[in-house]
Structures are given as structure tokens and as C-alpha cells.
Design a protein around this motif. Structure first.
Motif: not given
Lengths: 399, 304
Positions: B201, B203-210
């Protein structure tokens, strides 16, 4: 440099001399790869071949030990994941469980402060036909629906480069086809660059413009799916991408245009243009659907290679075609796919048969089967895919 | 409407468990008996005591049953500073314990995942204080932080503390003691939540520009809410009723008395049982209301 605007179009991806070592093993050794903007590129390989690591390197979730990553000509090796114009559809979906579907999809837009994030998120959900579930939580959705949300969450950001990590793994066949089509449509409409990682050769071949077959942390062969299938260069590719009948022997003669290989007494001719090697011991092959069965020794068959006689070991009928396994002394069992254009099987178990194929259908490989031992035969893509799908289905049913 | 799909599926299954409900009831009997005997009875007794009135012409400590609601008004007017102080100290201790425990639990539960041995070792260290009675440990702190102690004399020598400064007997010492004593109760629930945190999760956040801070705020923190709620409750509730740390015999002083100390004094020294009982009921009710609001506000009902 947070990316505050939508990508106008896809961007080139360039990997230069990438190496990735983990404690104890090397996942990727010296990888060079260029993916032109707007293409649909598939990295195909068995589990553990380094394809997911490659994807994670591009996404910025791993750092390469060596080498550079360029997106749209800009070196992003040192930038972090959130600063890259890249979005990923994760294999596990990784939808935030504490947010509703619409919040999940709007997450990236809000981080980039793009106007009207909810409106755009609804639009993306409409694209994957899930707008009516916008207020639900991910746990309330089926695996297939979650996957489509994961897709919407990535494409809503219009990234220059979209990374897909086995995105269709958990879907049943029908939904899979539907999603494949949808992905392809989105790609054509939006013109993004897609990097698709998969172990499913069929998925790679039907969707990608270019397929790179990866094995042991390196790319074995790269090209259009038809080219790869028609002219595999290594034993690994010949067996991983579809099935092949392989014969190994020394080159016994050569003309200007062809070589003749003596494989356990059978003389097999391969055009020079279709063979990677022209002397020494050469492994040649032919696809099972190109092979014809004969009940009698084909006398005088110019332009054809004839191998036989052998005995039919197994016949399996599958509607449109019948698959024969033929045991020919001195060779591995030969697989033959025959279209059922006539009535009834043309040969039964135990029958004596000959096999033949057109010379121009054969191919000569750059390596031999001994090198290919590293990849056991029972690990075929279909069995891996079936295994994975079963695991995921079981997991979904349990959850 | 969202649940319409479930109702039809559930209807037929409702019949089967009903047959077994008698056995279930039977199995529950010991538990129910225990609760009635050791929870409900004292509670009713406490409630009745809190309404007692002094016996006419009786001695100190002699009361009769009545409905003397005035007791509540009296204790509220007399002891409102203690009530406020109790919740203030408990809140401060909870906040400090959370600030201290979250990074610790994050390290043990997330960062140390790759080294299971380190993880176990650190967990043992978190639990280690339980091997010694908290009374002894609190007394030890009293020694360590007493005016003649090495720590305080050194701080005075370095002019970090004034020559007349004390540590024990101050609100700071009481909050310190409460924080220290309840840190394991904060750390363990946080650890169990963070240990299960799916890093994909993040990683997904980081992938989505956070950026990392936003990932923490928007993903890690909400996903660890169950642990935060459990830890803060396990810290706040006992801390609000604690009477050891604030006691003059331990880290407290005359100006740091909390509700627990007042209740103790009323029960054991002043023999004013109705006042002590009324204070106990107030403490309990206040905690119930605060916790109720907190759990509702934190929106973790579905995560708990």
C-alpha cells in the motif's frame, strides 16, 4: 519536481546497462532496453526471471545497483517513485482498504493537485464500467472488479508510462479477454507507453507490439510476437513461447542457402537465413502445427524434411485440432498438431507414422538443449499460469 | 440496498444456529455468573454507596442508604480540580506514550521485518519491565529522580536545573511516570497493527505521487488506526484512574493528586465512603463518555 500535469503522450523508456543485485543473487545482469513512446511492450518470462524487478526499477520502487533509467530522455535514476511520471497497476491491486473506490481513483490526481479530481475519477471508473460502485470499499468488490479499479486508478493519471504487473492474472478467461481488449483500446486512444510484465505468453502475444522474452535476468530475444514465434533464437524462447520439436546434430553439409543437420540418422535441412549457426553442432526445430503425419514413408518429397518412422504414443482430440505424440527412435518425442479438416483421427495409438515439414518452416537455434536444462520442462507458461490462477482463485474464495 | 444481496443468503442459515443457542447459553453461564458476581454486584453496591447519607448522630464513617444526590454535587465542587487534572495528566501521558511508541513500534513491526531475531529481541525488551512489579519500578524512578540523585545533581551542576528545582512531586514527574508505565500498553497494540501493515500500500501511495510524508499521513496512519485506538484506550483509561504515580509516596506531591488519590483518601483515610463512591462513578462515567466519543470520532469501528 512533482508532476503537476497530464502527460501529453507516452514517453520513451530507456534502460542503460541496468544491473540489480540483491543480497545473495543477481536479479538483473546488464540489461539494455529501449521502448519507444506509444508502444505496447511486454516483458515475458517465468517467475524469478527478473521481469518484475525490472518493472519495479522503472517505477522507482527499487534502485538499480548499476545503470541508468531514462523516461522521455530525462534521467530519472536518482529520482524517487513519487516524482516519476509513471503509474503502476500492481499485481496485488494494492487498493487502499481504508478508502472508497472513488477516493482510491482520485488519490493520484489529488496528490498532483489536478483540477476536479472527483469528476475525472468518475470518468475513469465509467471507462472500466464500475462507476456505480464508486462509494464501495475495495473489500466489497470481486477480484476482477478490484483489478479494473486498479487499472482506473493508474490510467486516470495519464502517466507518460504505464506499468502493468501481471494485471490480468486473477481474472477468469472471459473477463480477461474483455480487459485485454479494453487495455488495448485505452492504449490506442490515449497513446500512452505501456510496459506489461507477464508470464502468460498468450497474453503477451495478443496484446503487445513488441515482446521481450526474459530469462535469468537477461533478455533472450526481442521482437514482434509473430517474428518471435516464427523464428525463435534460443531453446528457451522456442519452448517458452509456444511449443517446439527440437533435433540436435552435427552439420553434415551446406549449400549457399541451406545447411543439412544429421540428427540421429535423419537429415534435416534448414535455410541458412533461418539458422543462427551454420556449422558445428546445431539444434534445429519446428513448430508442432507445421508438422504433417504420414501413414506411409513419403517417397520423393522435395522441399520437405522427413523424420521417421515412429510410433504414435498418444492422441488427444480437442475439437478443432488433434494433438499427436510420436516416439521416433533417436529423437525426443515429436509433437504434431493437426487441424481436423477430415473426418476422424488420421492415426491411432501404436500406428507406425512418418513426420514431415516444409524446409522453410524449420529454424536453427543459437544454443542447444543442454543449455536449456536450467529451465525444467514442466514449468511451461501454461502450467505456471494455471497454477497461479488456481492459487489466486483459492485465495479469493478463502478471503 | 448494498446489503440487499446478503439478506437472502442469510435468511436460511438463521434457523440452524437457533437450535444450538441453548448449548451456547449453557456454555456462557460461568462467564455470566462471574460478571454478575464480580462486576455487577460491586457496581450496584458502589452506586448505592454513592447515594448514602451520614447516619444521624452516628460516628465518622457510619452511613445509611438514601438517595442523597447532593453527594455528587459536593464532590464535583470540592474535587473538580482533581477531575480535570486526572484527565489532563492521562491525556498528556497518552500523547507522550503515542509519540514515543509509534516510531518504536514502526521500527519493530516494519523496519525490523528483515531481521526476525532483532524483532523478537526488541519485543522482549518492550515487555521486559513486566517482569518487575510496576510499584518497584516506580519507586526506582523516585530514587533515580530524587533531589539527591546523580541525575538531578548533575543537571543542577550543569545549570540545566535551578538550584531549588525538584523533579519528584511535580506534574512533570507524574506525567513522566504515567507515560513510562503505560508505554508497553501503547507499543504492543501498535506493533501488532504495524507488523501486519502491507507495505505494498505504501508503494502504491508512492507510485501515485505521494511523497513519504503524505504516504504516512494518508496511508500508514489510517491503516494503523486500530492499533492507535487500542493503544490509546489501554493507556488513557488506566492512566486516568491511576493513583500510584501521582501518590506522594511515589512520584507525586500535594499539588499533583489525581482522582485515584482522592478516592483512595476518601475511602481509607477520611472514611467518607459516599464521596469516594460518587467520585468513582463519575470517573467511570466520564471515561465511558470520552471513550465512546473517541471511538466514534476515530471512525475505526469497521477496522477494529
Amino acid at each position: 519536481m512533482a508532476v503537476r500535469e497530464f502527460a501529453e503522450r507516452g514517453a520513451d523508456l530507456e534502460l542503460v546497462g541496468i544491473q540489480k543485485r540483491f543480497p545473495g543473487f543477481t536479479a538483473i545482469q546488464d540489461l539494455d532496453l529501449t521502448i519507444p513512446a506509444g508502444s505496447f511492450f511486454a516483458l515475458l518470462g517465468p517467475s524469478g526471471c527478473g521481469k518484475t524487478t525490472t518493472l519495479r526499477l522503472v517505477a522507482g520502487l527499487e534502485e538499480p545497483t548499476q545503470g541508468r533509467i531514462l523516461i522521455g530522455g530525462k534521467d530519472v535514476t536518482a529520482t524517487r517513485s513519487h516524482e516519476r511520471p509513471v503509474n503502476t497497476v500492481f499485481q496485488s491491486y494494492a487498493l487502499f482498504p481504508h478508502m472508497s473506490i472513488i477516493e482510491n481513483v482520485a488519490f493520484g490526481l489529488k496528490r498532483r493537485r489536478i483540477g476536479d479530481p472527483l469528476g475525472k475519477a468518475h470518468e475513469a471508473l465509467r471507462l472500466v464500467e464500475l462507476d456505480h460502485l464508486a462509494q464501495r470499499r475495495p473489500q466489497q468488490l470481486s477480484g476482477g472488479q478490484q483489478q479494473r479499479v486498479a487499472l482506473a486508478r493508474a490510467i486516470v493519471n495519464r502517466p507518460a508510462l504505464l506499468l502493468l504487473d501481471e494485471p490480468l492474472g486473477a481474472l477468469d478467461l472471459k473477463l480477461r479477454r474483455q480487459m485485454q481488449l479494453e487495455l488495448k483500446t485505452i492504449q490506442e486512444e490515449v497513446g500512452l507507453t505501456f510496459l506489461h510484465v507477464t508470464h502468460d505468453q498468450e497474453e503477451a502475444m495478443t496484446m503487445a507490439d513488441t515482446v521481450a522474452v526474459m530469462n535469468k535476468g537477461a533478455i533472450e530475444q526481442m521482437g514482434a510476437p509473430e517474428v518471435l514465434y516464427d523464428l525463435p533464437r534460443t531453446v528457451f524462447v522456442a519452448n517458452f513461447l509456444g511449443q517446439s520439436n527440437l533435433f540436435t546434430g552435427a552439420v553434415a553439409g551446406a549449400t549457399d542457402t541451406a545447411i543439412t543437420v544429421d540428427a540421429a540418422g535423419s537429415r534435416i535441412v534448414v535455410p541458412k537465413s533461418r539458422s543462427a549457426r551454420h556449422n558445428g553442432t546445431v539444434t534445429v526445430g519446428v513448430r508442432p502445427e507445421k508438422v504433417t503425419l504420414h501413414a506411409e514413408a513419403p517417397a520423393d518429397a522435395p522441399g520437405r524434411n522427413v523424420v521417421g518412422p515412429g510410433r504414435v504414443l498418444d492422441v488427444s482430440f480437442s475439437g478443432v485440432s488433434t494433438q499427436y505424440l510420436v516416439d521416433i527412435p533417436g529423437h525426443d518425442t515429436v509433437l504434431v498438431f493437426a487441424q481436423n479438416t477430415g473426418i476422424g483421427p488420421s492415426a491411432g495409438v501404436g500406428d507406425e507414422v512418418w513426420t514431415s515439414w516444409l524446409i522453410e518452416h524449420g529454424f536453427g537455434l543459437a544454443d542447444g538443449p543442454s543449455d536449456a536444462e536450467r529451465f525444467p520442462a514442466d514449468d511451461s507458461t501454461t502450467s505456471i499460469a494455471a497454477q497461479r490462477r488456481d492459487d489466486l482463485v483459492a485465495e479469493l474464495e478463502e478471503g | 440496498m448494498a446489503f440487499a444481496a446478503f439478506s437472502t443468503a442469510e435468511a436460511p442459515t438463521e434457523q440452524a444456529p437457533r437450535k444450538k443457542s441453548r448449548i451456547a447459553l449453557f456454555l456462557l453461564l460461568p462467564g455470566i455468573a462471574y460478571l454478575v458476581l464480580f462486576f455487577l454486584t460491586p457496581l450496584v453496591s458502589l452506586l448505592l454507596t454513592s447515594l448514602q447519607a451520614p447516619l444521624e448522630f452516628g460516628d465518622i464513617g457510619q452511613y445509611q442508604y438514601a438517595f442523597n444526590w447532593q453527594n455528587y454535587v459536593d464532590v464535583m465542587t470540592t474535587y473538580w480540580p482533581h477531575i480535570v487534572r486526572s484527565f489532563g495528566y492521562a491525556l498528556a501521558a497518552t500523547v507522550f506514550a503515542l509519540l514515543f511508541s509509534y516510531p518504536l513500534a514502526y521500527f519493530i513491526g516494519v523496519k525490523a521485518r528483515r531481521w526476525p531475531l532483532l524483532q523478537s529481541l526488541m519485543l522482549v525488551l518492550v515487555i521486559a519491565p513486566f517482569f518487575i512489579s510496576f510499584l518497584l519500578r516506580t519507586l526506582a524512578w523516585k530514587q533515580i529522580l530524587s533531589d539527591e540523585s546523580f541525575v538531578i545533581t548533575s543537571l543542577k551542576a550543569l545549570s540545566l536545573l535551578g538550584p531549588d528545582a525538584h523533579f519528584t512531586g511535580t506534574p512533570f514527574a507524574v506525567i513522566f511516570g504515567l507515560t513510562y508505565n503505560f508505554i508497553p500498553f501503547m507499543t504492543l497494540p501498535l506493533y501488532t497493527t504495524l507488523e501486519r501493515l502491507d507495505l505494498r500500500y505504501l508503494e502504491a501511495g508512492s507510485d501515485l505521487y505521494a511523497n513519504p510524508f503524505t504516504v504516512f499521513r494518508k496511508v500508514t496512519l489510517p491503516l494503523s488506526m486500530p492499533g492507535i485506538v487500542a493503544g490509546t484506550l489501554l493507556t488513557f483509561i488506566p492512566a486516568a484512574g491511576d493513583y500510584v504515580n501521582a501518590s506522594r509516596d511515589f512520584l507525586g506531591g500535594p499539588d499533583t493528586q489525581m482522582m485515584g488519590n482522592v478516592i483512595e483518601a476518601n475511602f481509607l483515610v477520611l472514611l467518607n465512603y459516599p464521596a469516594a463512591a460518587a467520585l468513582s462513578i463519575i470517573l467511570m462515567a466520564a471515561i465511558l463518555v470520552l471513550v465512546g466519543i473517541y471511538v466514534k470520532r476515530s471512525g475505526t469501528e469497521d477496522l477494529l
